[in-house]
Scaffold this motif. Sequence first.
Motif, short mmCIF file in Angstrom:
data_model
loop_
_atom_site.label_atom_id
_atom_site.label_comp_id
_atom_site.label_asym_id
_atom_site.label_seq_id
_atom_site.Cartn_x
_atom_site.Cartn_y
_atom_site.Cartn_z
N ARG A 49 -1.35 -4.64 -0.97
CA ARG A 49 -1.49 -5.71 -1.95
C ARG A 49 -1.09 -5.22 -3.33
N GLN A 50 -0.64 -6.17 -4.15
CA GLN A 50 -0.25 -5.84 -5.51
C GLN A 50 -0.75 -6.91 -6.46
N ALA A 51 -1.61 -6.49 -7.35
CA ALA A 51 -2.14 -7.40 -8.39
C ALA A 51 -1.23 -7.34 -9.61
N PRO A 52 -1.26 -8.36 -10.44
CA PRO A 52 -0.41 -8.38 -11.64
C PRO A 52 -0.66 -7.16 -12.52
N GLY A 53 0.42 -6.48 -12.88
CA GLY A 53 0.32 -5.34 -13.77
C GLY A 53 -0.17 -4.07 -13.10
N LYS A 54 -0.34 -4.10 -11.78
CA LYS A 54 -0.83 -2.92 -11.07
C LYS A 54 0.16 -2.50 -10.00
N GLU A 55 0.02 -1.26 -9.56
CA GLU A 55 0.87 -0.76 -8.49
C GLU A 55 0.40 -1.32 -7.15
N ARG A 56 1.33 -1.36 -6.20
CA ARG A 56 0.97 -1.78 -4.86
C ARG A 56 -0.01 -0.78 -4.25
N GLU A 57 -1.03 -1.29 -3.58
CA GLU A 57 -2.03 -0.41 -3.00
C GLU A 57 -2.26 -0.72 -1.53
N PHE A 58 -2.64 0.30 -0.80
CA PHE A 58 -2.96 0.19 0.62
C PHE A 58 -4.24 -0.60 0.82
N VAL A 59 -4.24 -1.47 1.82
CA VAL A 59 -5.44 -2.24 2.16
C VAL A 59 -5.99 -1.80 3.52
N VAL A 60 -5.14 -1.88 4.55
CA VAL A 60 -5.59 -1.56 5.90
C VAL A 60 -4.38 -1.34 6.80
N ALA A 61 -4.54 -0.47 7.80
CA ALA A 61 -3.48 -0.20 8.77
C ALA A 61 -4.03 -0.29 10.18
N ILE A 62 -3.13 -0.55 11.12
CA ILE A 62 -3.50 -0.63 12.52
C ILE A 62 -2.41 0.04 13.35
N SER A 63 -2.83 0.74 14.39
CA SER A 63 -1.88 1.44 15.25
C SER A 63 -1.10 0.47 16.12
N TRP A 64 -0.05 0.98 16.75
CA TRP A 64 0.80 0.07 17.54
C TRP A 64 0.07 -0.55 18.72
N LEU B 7 -14.81 -12.67 -0.17
CA LEU B 7 -13.75 -12.36 -1.13
C LEU B 7 -14.29 -12.29 -2.55
N LYS B 8 -13.68 -11.39 -3.32
CA LYS B 8 -14.07 -11.16 -4.70
C LYS B 8 -12.86 -11.44 -5.62
N PRO B 9 -13.10 -11.75 -6.86
CA PRO B 9 -11.97 -11.97 -7.79
C PRO B 9 -11.01 -10.78 -7.83
N GLU B 10 -11.54 -9.58 -7.66
CA GLU B 10 -10.67 -8.39 -7.69
C GLU B 10 -9.79 -8.26 -6.45
N ASP B 11 -9.98 -9.13 -5.47
CA ASP B 11 -9.08 -9.16 -4.31
C ASP B 11 -7.83 -9.98 -4.60
N THR B 12 -7.77 -10.63 -5.74
CA THR B 12 -6.61 -11.43 -6.11
C THR B 12 -5.37 -10.56 -6.19
N ALA B 13 -4.35 -10.93 -5.43
CA ALA B 13 -3.12 -10.14 -5.37
C ALA B 13 -2.12 -10.83 -4.45
N VAL B 14 -0.90 -10.32 -4.45
CA VAL B 14 0.06 -10.69 -3.42
C VAL B 14 -0.13 -9.71 -2.27
N TYR B 15 -0.37 -10.26 -1.10
CA TYR B 15 -0.59 -9.44 0.09
C TYR B 15 0.70 -9.38 0.90
N VAL B 16 1.08 -8.16 1.22
CA VAL B 16 2.35 -7.92 1.91
C VAL B 16 2.09 -7.15 3.19
N CYS B 17 2.73 -7.59 4.27
CA CYS B 17 2.60 -6.83 5.51
C CYS B 17 3.81 -5.91 5.66
N ALA B 18 3.61 -4.82 6.38
CA ALA B 18 4.64 -3.81 6.52
C ALA B 18 4.59 -3.22 7.92
N ALA B 19 5.74 -2.72 8.38
CA ALA B 19 5.86 -2.14 9.71
C ALA B 19 6.47 -0.75 9.63
N ALA B 20 5.96 0.15 10.45
CA ALA B 20 6.46 1.52 10.51
C ALA B 20 6.72 1.88 11.97
#
Length: 123
Positions: free
Chosen positions: A38-53, A86-99
């Motif tokens: 996730r990435q909030a305004p003015g902040k770097e993208r941060e890890f939220v959660v990962a799951i194995s294949w 959910l909390k106000p600090e959870d406000t962000a753009v949430y992006v999914c990713a694959a590895a």
Amino acid sequence: QVQLVESGGGLVQAGGSLRLSCAASGRTFSNYAMAWFRQAPGKEREFVVAISWSGSRTDYADSVKGRFTISRDNAKSTMYLQMNSLKPEDTAVYVCAAARTRFTWTQSDFGSWGQGTQVTVSS
């Protein structure tokens, strides 16, 4: 590369819940570890959660432990993120990713990214 499309974001009051989805196409979904960042305004993208294949292993950021739950359905090529309390600090753009690996949470390992879905939590 696998193509990823997120959905399910929106506006919710503090204490509420949302369920995000990430639909994958183009490659065999079960060959990929998946994650939410996730990435909030003015902040770097941060890890939220990962799951194995296989879905057997997960790892959560401390800030969301006990509130968020990740899951995947390999038959549907879809990953989910259930977000509760959910909390106000959870406000962000949430992006999914694959590895293309069994499991990782290292951002640089993820070669495929979605466009993101906005989550806004009002106080």
